[in-house]
Every structure is written in C-alpha cells, then in structure tokens.
Design an enzyme around this catalytic site. Structure first.
Site, PDB file in Angstrom:
ATOM      1  N   SER A  76       7.060  -8.548  -5.181  1.00  0.00           N
ATOM      2  CA  SER A  76       7.296  -7.308  -4.399  1.00  0.00           C
ATOM      3  C   SER A  76       8.325  -7.506  -3.362  1.00  0.00           C
ATOM      4  CB  SER A  76       6.131  -6.393  -3.706  1.00  0.00           C
ATOM      5  OG  SER A  76       6.474  -5.298  -3.298  1.00  0.00           O
ATOM      6  N   HIS A 103       7.845  -5.260  -8.317  1.00  0.00           N
ATOM      7  CA  HIS A 103       7.950  -3.854  -8.138  1.00  0.00           C
ATOM      8  C   HIS A 103       9.333  -3.542  -7.989  1.00  0.00           C
ATOM      9  CE1 HIS A 103       3.579  -4.339  -5.962  1.00  0.00           C
ATOM     10  NE2 HIS A 103       3.525  -4.218  -7.308  1.00  0.00           N
ATOM     11  N   ASP A 196      -1.477  -5.388  -4.319  1.00  0.00           N
ATOM     12  CA  ASP A 196      -1.282  -5.678  -5.762  1.00  0.00           C
ATOM     13  C   ASP A 196      -1.634  -7.027  -5.945  1.00  0.00           C
ATOM     14  OD1 ASP A 196      -1.158  -4.984  -8.419  1.00  0.00           O
ATOM     15  OD2 ASP A 196       1.090  -4.617  -8.281  1.00  0.00           O
TER      16      ASP A 196
END
Length: 268
Positions: A76, A103, A196
């Site tokens: 991310s 992401h 996540d």
C-alpha cells in the site's frame, strides 16, 4: 551462505507449518544484504540458480508443473519503491509466479507495470485471460475485477461479491491463491497503512502457505506489516526489501526443489 540452527523459534515463517511448533528453525539474524557482506548479492545469484538447475530456462522446462510456486506481494503506501527494490533483486527466469497487489486507483495499473519493468528482470504485465500466467513473470493485479489464477496458469476475471474496502484487495488475492496453491503459496507484505492482507495471511497459513514481511523499520508506514506480525500465523522473515529478494533466491531450493538439495545448500 552461512546459516545456523537454533533450538528455539525465531520470527520466521520459512519453516513449514508442520514444523513451526517444533524446535528447529533457521537463524536469520544478520542475513540481510544491508548488514551482512556474506549474503550473496542479487547480482551474484545466477551461478547459484544454475547449480540448482533454476536458471532462466527453468520456467520453460517445468512440464505439467506450469506454476510451481506463487508469491503474492501485498503493498500500500510506500509500496511501489519497496517492491521495485525487491523485484530488482530477482533474476531472469526465476521459477515462480509473482502477483503484485498494490493499492492504487483504477487507470494506473498499466503505468505501474511499465515503471516496474524498468527495474525488474522478469516480464511485468497486467493479467489478460487471453494469455495464461506462467512462472517467471510478474502480474500487476488490477482493482476493478477479482482476478483468479488457476494452477495451469489460466486467468479468470470476475466481479467482486461485495465491494472490497481496499482495492485491489490483498485479502481476496491471498484467499484465492491459497485455495488453488496451498503450501505452494507465499505472501510477502510490504509497506502500507491499512488493515488489508492480515485476514488473507491467516487463511493462507492455515492451508500451509507462508508469510514474510518487509522490516517495519524500513517501511514508510508499517501498519500492514505490524498487523501481520502480531498474529501467531505470521511469524515472519523480517528483512529489508533487498534482503528479502536475496533470501528468496538463495533459499529457492527449499521451496522449489527437494529437501535434500536444501540441506546441501545450507551445508555450503
């Protein structure tokens, strides 16, 4: 490569699930390319792969084992730079399929693949069902559809059953990969500020897969790594991004060949 054996568990998922409760784990202290000059640098692994019959031709000579191992890279915030460094240390033809779940907003995945290709020795692309996945390449998972990779390399794109909180969903990719590849799956969690990857990592280890992570001190944001490391199922290899790449390549025989070869490698 020098490796030591200790009589107590360390922060390490490299031992198979059946042995995590046992007494023998590899001691990885110091096996980081930033701190240990004895660790083989990424540029020096080609000879090792050739000795192990894992050179550039290996991916095309696997026969029915089209994809012997899948390595899911979850990232991310701060992930692109970390992943770029990691992939730069993986040699051409490395016999595993890499799935990058970064992401990112829609519309930027092709560009991400193009940027990573400048550093990666493996081909990088966004998955297309018309072209099966294969060992020795990197697939950049898009956000708008749920991507599943079958053991024969076939790629299917489907709709999300429910809108995921994060896109693309690292948890979804880890679950789907675990269902199909089981103990032949590895997750590596990189820098990121999100929840996540944690549930997916738990699920993957329940099916025999392994979870590694970037050293939190080298992350831009370490929330994802910290969340995974806090769980019993995610006792992880925690190294710098370059160290993770060197570790993966150096110990490739542990994952892709026999235990006998692994013992021979560790004895060197």
């Amino acid at each position: 490569v020098d490796a030591h054996v200790v009589d107590q568990p360390l922060e390490l998922a490299a031992a198979p699930a059946a042995k995590r409760a046992g007494a023998t784990y590899l001691d990885l202290r110091g096996l980081d390319s930033d701190t240990n000059a004895d660790l083989r640098p990424a540029a020096a692994v080609d000879a090792l792969l050739a000795e192990m019959d894992l050179g550039p031709a290996a991916a095309s000579n696997l026969g029915s084992q089209a994809i012997p191992r899948v390595i899911v890279l979850g990232a991310s915030i701060g992930g692109p730079d970390a992943v770029r460094t990691f992939l730069g240390g993986i040699p051409e033809g490395f016999p595993a399929l890499f799935l990058l779940v970064q992401h990112l907003e829609n519309g930027f995945f092709e560009r991400l693949a193009q940027q990573l290709q400048k550093s990666a020795k493996l081909p990088v692309r966004v998955p297309d069902p018309a072209t099966p996945a294969r060992a020795g390449e990197i697939l950049v998972i898009p956000a708008q559809q749920r991507v599943r990779i079958e053991t024969d390399g076939q790629i299917t794109l489907g709709e999300h059953l429910a809108p995921p909180k994060y896109t693309p969903s690292i948890d979804d990719v880890l679950r789907d990969t675990a269902d199909r590849f089981g103990s032949a799956a590895t997750a590596i969690i990189f820098s990121g500020m999100a929840g996540d990857a944690i549930e997916g990592a738990v699920y993957l280890t329940s099916l025999g897969g392994e979870v590694w992570a970037q050293d939190p001190s080298s992350c831009v944001v370490s929330s994802m790594v910290d969340g995974a490391r806090a769980l019993y199922t995610s006792q992880v290899v925690a190294l710098s991004t370059a160290g993770l790449a060197a570790f993966l390549v150096t110990f490739a025989g542990f994952y892709l060949t026999s235990n006998t070869l692994r013992r021979d490698l560790l004895a060197r």
